[in-house]
Design an enzyme around this catalytic site. Structure first.
Site, short mmCIF file in Angstrom:
data_model
loop_
_atom_site.label_atom_id
_atom_site.label_comp_id
_atom_site.label_asym_id
_atom_site.label_seq_id
_atom_site.Cartn_x
_atom_site.Cartn_y
_atom_site.Cartn_z
N CYS A 100 11.10 49.22 4.12
CA CYS A 100 12.27 49.39 3.54
C CYS A 100 12.45 48.48 2.41
O CYS A 100 11.69 47.40 2.29
CB CYS A 100 13.43 49.42 4.50
SG CYS A 100 13.09 50.20 6.11
N TRP B 274 12.54 53.80 5.29
CA TRP B 274 11.10 54.32 5.97
C TRP B 274 11.25 54.40 7.52
O TRP B 274 10.95 53.10 7.75
CB TRP B 274 9.97 53.74 5.29
CG TRP B 274 8.63 54.32 5.79
CD1 TRP B 274 7.95 53.87 6.60
CD2 TRP B 274 8.08 55.24 4.96
NE1 TRP B 274 6.73 54.68 6.67
CE2 TRP B 274 6.83 55.84 5.49
CE3 TRP B 274 8.13 56.35 3.66
CZ2 TRP B 274 6.02 56.46 5.03
CZ3 TRP B 274 7.45 57.17 3.24
CH2 TRP B 274 6.08 57.21 4.05
N ASN C 93 15.95 44.68 6.55
CA ASN C 93 14.75 45.29 6.54
C ASN C 93 13.91 44.36 7.69
O ASN C 93 14.26 43.18 7.91
CB ASN C 93 13.88 44.70 5.43
CG ASN C 93 14.01 45.56 4.09
OD1 ASN C 93 14.64 46.47 4.39
ND2 ASN C 93 13.51 45.11 2.89
N GLY C 94 12.85 44.92 8.43
CA GLY C 94 12.23 44.05 9.41
C GLY C 94 12.52 44.78 10.83
O GLY C 94 12.88 46.04 10.86
N GLU D 74 -17.00 55.66 5.30
CA GLU D 74 -15.59 55.55 4.72
C GLU D 74 -16.00 54.37 3.41
O GLU D 74 -15.44 54.54 2.39
CB GLU D 74 -14.71 54.73 5.86
CG GLU D 74 -13.36 54.29 5.07
CD GLU D 74 -12.66 55.43 4.07
OE1 GLU D 74 -12.69 56.56 4.41
OE2 GLU D 74 -11.62 55.08 3.46
N LYS E 255 -15.20 55.26 -0.34
CA LYS E 255 -14.56 54.38 -1.33
C LYS E 255 -15.12 53.88 -2.55
O LYS E 255 -14.61 54.01 -3.78
CB LYS E 255 -14.08 52.96 -0.40
CG LYS E 255 -13.14 52.80 0.59
CD LYS E 255 -11.51 53.18 0.17
CE LYS E 255 -11.31 54.70 -0.02
NZ LYS E 255 -11.02 55.59 1.04
N GLU F 234 -15.38 57.28 -5.09
CA GLU F 234 -14.24 57.79 -5.61
C GLU F 234 -13.88 57.04 -6.58
O GLU F 234 -13.01 57.61 -7.46
CB GLU F 234 -13.16 57.98 -4.45
CG GLU F 234 -12.73 57.25 -3.72
CD GLU F 234 -11.70 57.46 -2.75
OE1 GLU F 234 -10.86 58.62 -2.75
OE2 GLU F 234 -11.48 56.87 -1.73
N HIS G 189 -35.42 59.39 9.46
CA HIS G 189 -35.77 60.56 9.69
C HIS G 189 -35.74 61.25 8.24
O HIS G 189 -35.46 62.67 8.12
CB HIS G 189 -34.97 61.50 10.56
CG HIS G 189 -35.27 60.74 12.00
ND1 HIS G 189 -36.14 61.14 12.86
CD2 HIS G 189 -34.54 59.91 12.67
CE1 HIS G 189 -36.24 60.57 13.98
NE2 HIS G 189 -35.03 59.64 13.88
C1 F6R Z 1 -9.62 59.14 0.13
C2 F6R Z 1 -8.45 59.81 0.41
C3 F6R Z 1 -8.81 61.31 0.74
C4 F6R Z 1 -7.87 61.69 1.87
C5 F6R Z 1 -7.79 63.14 2.10
C6 F6R Z 1 -6.81 63.69 3.25
O1 F6R Z 1 -9.48 57.84 -0.04
O2 F6R Z 1 -7.55 59.38 0.13
O3 F6R Z 1 -10.13 61.52 1.27
O4 F6R Z 1 -8.06 61.02 2.80
O5 F6R Z 1 -7.53 63.84 0.89
O6 F6R Z 1 -5.59 63.44 2.96
P1 F6R Z 1 -4.52 63.37 3.84
O7 F6R Z 1 -4.78 62.07 4.79
O8 F6R Z 1 -3.23 63.01 3.28
O9 F6R Z 1 -4.56 64.70 4.66
#
Ligand code: F6R
Length: 599
Positions: free
Chosen positions: A2, A75, A99-100, A475, A479, A482, A498
């Site tokens: 928050c 939030w 907050n907290g 993952e 990263k 992208e 393989h």
């Molecule tokens: C990669 C990334 C995307 C989302 C994907 C699903 O860094 O952010 O691959 O993970 O578009 O998005 P959500 O999780 O919002 O359904």
């Protein structure tokens, strides 16, 4: 996640509070509210949803002249995002924003005679303050007695008709800044709202508290009166929002260690995992689980599948939502259908969820955005509580999703009694240790910065791992792809021979995830095979590996998930540093959108 602001002065209070909240809105916006006190007259306004709802709702509030005001953007963590749960919370004559997390709020609540209207932990602060003022007859003493009774983390601003020209404040574990410009005093939970208003600022330390009135700050550290150390505010707005980091992605990588604590809060006790969102009755009759998601969330799902099978011995399949939609899947009613999504708006995931619902399956969403389409549709939701994620490349959403899945796996294991006492204890201790594994080690970051310059060319990357380190490898590769636009692939290490090993040469970069606690000898021999074929090897491990061209040493952990989490941070930082060296905009990679709401 928050945000709070406060103001004492005569210069358009309402405007500062609303502008201030706007600067904090990026942290979370499921509801917002403010309270302004001028002598005995109080104006309070709260609204659910985006800040513009609050702006509209308080349009008719007119405030001229001197006053004190506090405001908050929320939030949700404890309690749904409703108006009653929005801050400021109030008693008979006092108002508070916070907050907290107040960890002992349940005990405190039981000890009070007051009428509670919200489901939050915060409301207890204001009722406790009012009880203390009745007994002590002095607002400052009452405030001190109140904060002395609180356990947990907090940044608090409190106003009261018992001292209508003052704001009481306290900080423990959550950020709070007091700013000054002549006689005007400002508060904010980060620099951004203060820019253009406060000339100088004092960054409060844990244990500091006090009271402000026009032109005067009385500051204490625990029981000691101290002088504030005001220094000029020089930061610009953009930098302030990024908390001084170069990119939102970098800020989000660094905040994972704190954010994961919020994910765990109230769900982990000494005895085990508990979710208020689900119960054993709801899961009765479930014999298998299907997880569906896209992108990074899919990688979290794959990781969750390993964890649930390992700990709870329930069969799990994990599917890419866009594939699942069109394959005419066979669905059984005794399957629990889990969707994972940061945004809660991803079109393919939403559609997969609709299909499962229509087939009569029980559905559970693991999501970061309350009230999103996916959350509204699923029977049950466990929120990841990662706060707003601004970087397009997902980081903290991923690590919190995996945490929810790990806790869920242990929750299932508890009811299925698949673990003995010492195994259960080991899992629980490892979960509680995760914030340490996610803490960014500055030396490690420096090393990755230097290392990144050796990985800008070549004809591609293979990220390899085994078991749950395979989805982590996927993952890591995503990263890098992208944000650097370099070709990278995640692969199960044992599968390289393989086919893909044919690509091995010095221009093929292998990023090898080599955890000490899981199949170390197996992955080691896979990497040796690649090294023998001259691939350039970057090994990530706590165990020395002679054949590596580059070696990134992580800490010695006694649980593979702690290695998983530290490696996740290494992979995120490595991708970011490579992308920065290549001159890319890390927060806004080409061709990508944060939320994919189209097919
Ligand atoms: C990669 C990334 C995307 C989302 C994907 C699903 O860094 O952010 O691959 O993970 O578009 O998005 P959500 O999780 O919002 O359904």
């Amino acid at each position: 996640m928050c945000g709070i602001v406060g103001y004492v002065g005569s210069n358009d209070i309402k405007n500062f509070l609303l502008e201030g909240l706007k600067e904090l809105e990026y942290r979370g916006y499921d509801s917002a509210g403010m309270a302004i006190l001028q002598d005995d007259s109080l104006k309070i306004c709260k609204a659910v949803g985006k800040l513009e709802n609050l702006q509209k709702k308080c349009q008719d509030i007119k405030v001229d002249g001197f006053g004190v005001g506090i405001a908050h953007t929320r939030w949700a963590t404890h309690g749904k995002p409703t108006e009653l749960n929005a801050h400021p919370h109030f008693g008979e004559f006092s108002y508070v924003v916070h907050n907290g997390i107040i960890e002992n709020y349940k005990e405190l609540k039981e000890s009070l005679d007051a009428k509670f209207v919200s489901q939050t932990d915060t409301e207890v602060i204001v009722h406790l303050f009012e009880k203390n003022i009745e007994e002590l007859k002095d607002p400052l003493k009452a405030f001190k007695a109140t904060i002395d009774a609180l356990k947990g983390a907090y940044a608090i601003l409190l106003i009261t008709k018992a001292a209508p020209d003052k704001i009481f404040f306290a900080k423990e574990g959550s950020p709070l800044i007091v700013g000054r410009n002549g006689d005007e005093i400002y508060f904010a939970s980060s620099d951004a709202p203060l820019i253009g208003y406060a000339k100088e600022v004092h960054y409060l330390e844990d244990g500091e508290w006090g009271v402000v009135q026009r032109g005067e700050v009385q500051l204490f550290s625990h029981d000691q009166k101290i002088e504030p150390e005001f220094k000029p505010l020089t930061i610009n707005k953009e930098l302030a929002q990024k908390g001084g980091y170069r990119f939102f992605m970098e800020k989000e990588i660094y905040e994972q260690s704190d954010v994961i604590t919020e994910t765990m809060m109230g769900r982990i006790t000494e005895n085990g995992v508990d979710f208020e969102e689900i119960d054993e009755e709801y899961l009765k009759g479930i014999t298998s689980i299907k997880i569906c998601a896209c992108g990074t969330s899919y990688h979290a799902g794959l990781s969750g599948a390993y964890l649930i099978e390992k700990l709870a011995r329930v069969p799990v399949t994990c599917e890419i939502a866009s594939e699942f939609r069109y394959k005419d899947p066979v669905l059984h009613k005794d399957t629990l259908f889990i969707v994972i999504s940061q945004s809660g708006e991803t079109a393919d995931t939403l559609e997969a969820l609709k299909m499962a619902k229509n087939a009569g399956l029980k559905t559970l969403a693991i999501c970061n955005v309350d009230n999103s389409s996916i959350v509204r549709l699923a029977d049950r939701t466990i929120l990841t509580r990662a706060g707003i994620e601004k970087g397009v490349a997902s980081t903290k959403a991923f690590t919190t999703q995996v945490m929810v899945l790990w806790m869920f796996a242990l929750y299932l294991a508890q009811s299925a009694k698949t673990l003995d006492e010492s195994q259960h204890k080991k899992e629980l201790e490892a979960i509680m240790h995760t914030p340490h594994a996610l803490k960014v080690d500055e030396n490690m970051h420096e090393r990755l910065k230097r290392l990144s310059k050796r990985y800008l060319h070549g004809h591609g990357f293979f990220f390899i791992g085994r078991d749950i380190f395979f989805p982590l490898a996927l993952e890591g590769a995503l990263k890098l792809k992208e944000i650097s636009y370099l070709h990278a692939e995640g692969y199960p290490a044992g599968e390289m021979k393989h086919g893909p090993i044919a690509l091995a040469d010095p221009e093929l970069f292998t990023i090898a995830l080599m955890p000490k606690n899981l199949l170390y000898d197996k992955i080691k021999s896979n990497v040796e095979e690649l090294s023998a074929r001259d691939s350039t090897i970057c090994a990530i491990s706590s165990l020395e590996f002679d054949l590596a061209d580059d070696f990134v040493r992580i800490h010695e952990w006694d649980h593979f998930m702690l290695e998983y989490y530290e490696m996740a941070v290494v992979l995120q930082l490595l991708a970011m540093e490579i992308a920065i060296r290549l001159g890319n905009d890390v927060d806004m990679p080409r061709n990508l959108a944060k939320s994919v709401t189209v097919e």
